[in-house]
Design a protein around this motif. Structure first.
Motif, mmCIF file in Angstrom:
data_model
loop_
_atom_site.group_PDB
_atom_site.id
_atom_site.type_symbol
_atom_site.label_atom_id
_atom_site.label_comp_id
_atom_site.label_asym_id
_atom_site.label_seq_id
_atom_site.Cartn_x
_atom_site.Cartn_y
_atom_site.Cartn_z
ATOM 1 N N UNK A 112 -21.492 30.230 30.579
ATOM 2 C CA UNK A 112 -20.208 29.677 31.027
ATOM 3 C C UNK A 112 -20.126 28.177 30.769
ATOM 4 N N UNK A 113 -18.893 27.692 30.782
ATOM 5 C CA UNK A 113 -18.606 26.263 30.724
ATOM 6 C C UNK A 113 -17.522 26.002 31.759
ATOM 7 N N UNK A 114 -17.796 25.090 32.709
ATOM 8 C CA UNK A 114 -16.860 24.841 33.806
ATOM 9 C C UNK A 114 -16.200 23.485 33.659
ATOM 10 N N UNK A 133 -9.259 14.481 29.461
ATOM 11 C CA UNK A 133 -9.486 14.596 28.027
ATOM 12 C C UNK A 133 -8.470 15.473 27.300
ATOM 13 N N UNK A 134 -7.894 16.465 28.003
ATOM 14 C CA UNK A 134 -7.075 17.463 27.347
ATOM 15 C C UNK A 134 -5.908 17.932 28.198
ATOM 16 N N UNK A 135 -4.953 18.554 27.494
ATOM 17 C CA UNK A 135 -3.854 19.255 28.148
ATOM 18 C C UNK A 135 -3.876 20.689 27.634
ATOM 19 N N UNK A 145 1.522 41.154 30.454
ATOM 20 C CA UNK A 145 1.797 39.794 30.006
ATOM 21 C C UNK A 145 0.901 39.380 28.831
ATOM 22 N N UNK A 146 1.472 38.554 27.965
ATOM 23 C CA UNK A 146 0.724 37.926 26.880
ATOM 24 C C UNK A 146 0.967 36.429 27.006
ATOM 25 N N UNK A 147 -0.132 35.670 27.003
ATOM 26 C CA UNK A 147 -0.066 34.211 27.103
ATOM 27 C C UNK A 147 -0.585 33.598 25.811
ATOM 28 N N UNK A 148 0.098 32.565 25.354
ATOM 29 C CA UNK A 148 -0.372 31.802 24.204
ATOM 30 C C UNK A 148 -0.940 30.492 24.739
ATOM 31 N N UNK A 149 -2.126 30.127 24.271
ATOM 32 C CA UNK A 149 -2.795 28.912 24.733
ATOM 33 C C UNK A 149 -2.746 27.854 23.645
ATOM 34 N N UNK A 150 -2.321 26.668 24.023
ATOM 35 C CA UNK A 150 -2.336 25.504 23.147
ATOM 36 C C UNK A 150 -3.148 24.430 23.848
ATOM 37 N N UNK A 156 -12.017 20.654 22.106
ATOM 38 C CA UNK A 156 -12.884 21.315 23.074
ATOM 39 C C UNK A 156 -13.925 22.115 22.308
ATOM 40 N N UNK A 157 -15.172 21.691 22.388
ATOM 41 C CA UNK A 157 -16.249 22.369 21.672
ATOM 42 C C UNK A 157 -17.136 23.069 22.690
ATOM 43 N N UNK A 158 -17.103 24.372 22.628
ATOM 44 C CA UNK A 158 -17.901 25.186 23.537
ATOM 45 C C UNK A 158 -18.948 25.923 22.723
ATOM 46 N N UNK A 159 -20.192 25.810 23.117
ATOM 47 C CA UNK A 159 -21.273 26.475 22.415
ATOM 48 C C UNK A 159 -21.188 27.986 22.622
ATOM 49 N N UNK A 160 -21.032 28.741 21.524
ATOM 50 C CA UNK A 160 -20.997 30.199 21.553
ATOM 51 C C UNK A 160 -19.817 30.760 22.354
#
Length: 186
Positions: A112-114, A133-135, A145-150, A156-160
């Motif tokens: 996980x990444x929190x 850092x981000x929005x 429901x279907x959500x689109x994420x921007x 955002x760099x998440x390992x694996x």
């Protein structure tokens, strides 16, 4: 003569202590103290609202992919991505609760990444989550429901943990078209 001066001083002091100007100062001080105690700071208001208004559906969002752009049936148009679930096993699910976002690898719930502490707002079909850092903008593009994420701001760099463009709720996932990993040996 001495008694007259002392009595006159006492009467003057007594009258001065009862003057309207002194009463106004006391009232202003008292009303300011009441205002400070009665009105919470903006940070307290924001935290209270964010905890109460985060949609319950956001507690477990799972990644999906656009499979058939031309389909009018939402459950056939979107579906489970084969590569991220079977081959590379690198997709990330998203959980948003209270003041925490958690990205979790779909194949390893311990990976996980929190992200702690964020503000958010809801505008029609969009939920906007902001960190320093981000929005993150989650837009509901279908009632399924279907959500689109921007994600805007720093990358955002998440390992694996690869971030999908589309998400749905865990309870709705079985309705979508599914690619079976079967005996895939990747």
């Amino acid at each position: 003569m001495k008694n007259i001066i002392i009595n006159f001083s006492l009467v003057t002091a007594l009258l001065a202590s009862c003057s309207p100007a002194t009463e106004k100062k006391v009232e202003n001080t008292a009303s300011t103290a009441v205002k400070k105690d009665a009105v919470p700071t903006s940070g307290q208001i924001e935290n209270h609202i964010s905890k109460a208004d985060i949609p319950a559906d956001f507690s477990v969002l799972v990644p999906i992919d656009l499979l058939n752009r031309k389909s009018t049936n939402t459950y056939e148009k979107y579906g489970i991505e084969f590569s991220g679930n079977c081959y590379s096993c690198d997709l990330a699910s998203l959980s948003i609760t209270n003041d925490k976002m958690v990205w979790t690898n779909v194949c390893d719930e311990n990976d996980t990444f929190k992200i702690n502490g964020f503000s958010f707002s809801i505008e029609e079909n969009k939920t906007i989550l902001k960190t320093s850092e981000r929005t993150y903008i989650l837009t509901q593009i279908d009632k399924a429901p279907v959500y689109e994420l921007l994600v805007e701001g720093q990358k955002l760099q998440l390992n694996n943990k690869r971030i999908s463009r589309y998400f749905t709720t865990k309870k709705t996932l079985p309705h979508f078209k599914e690619h079976d990993c079967g005996d895939f040996e990747g």
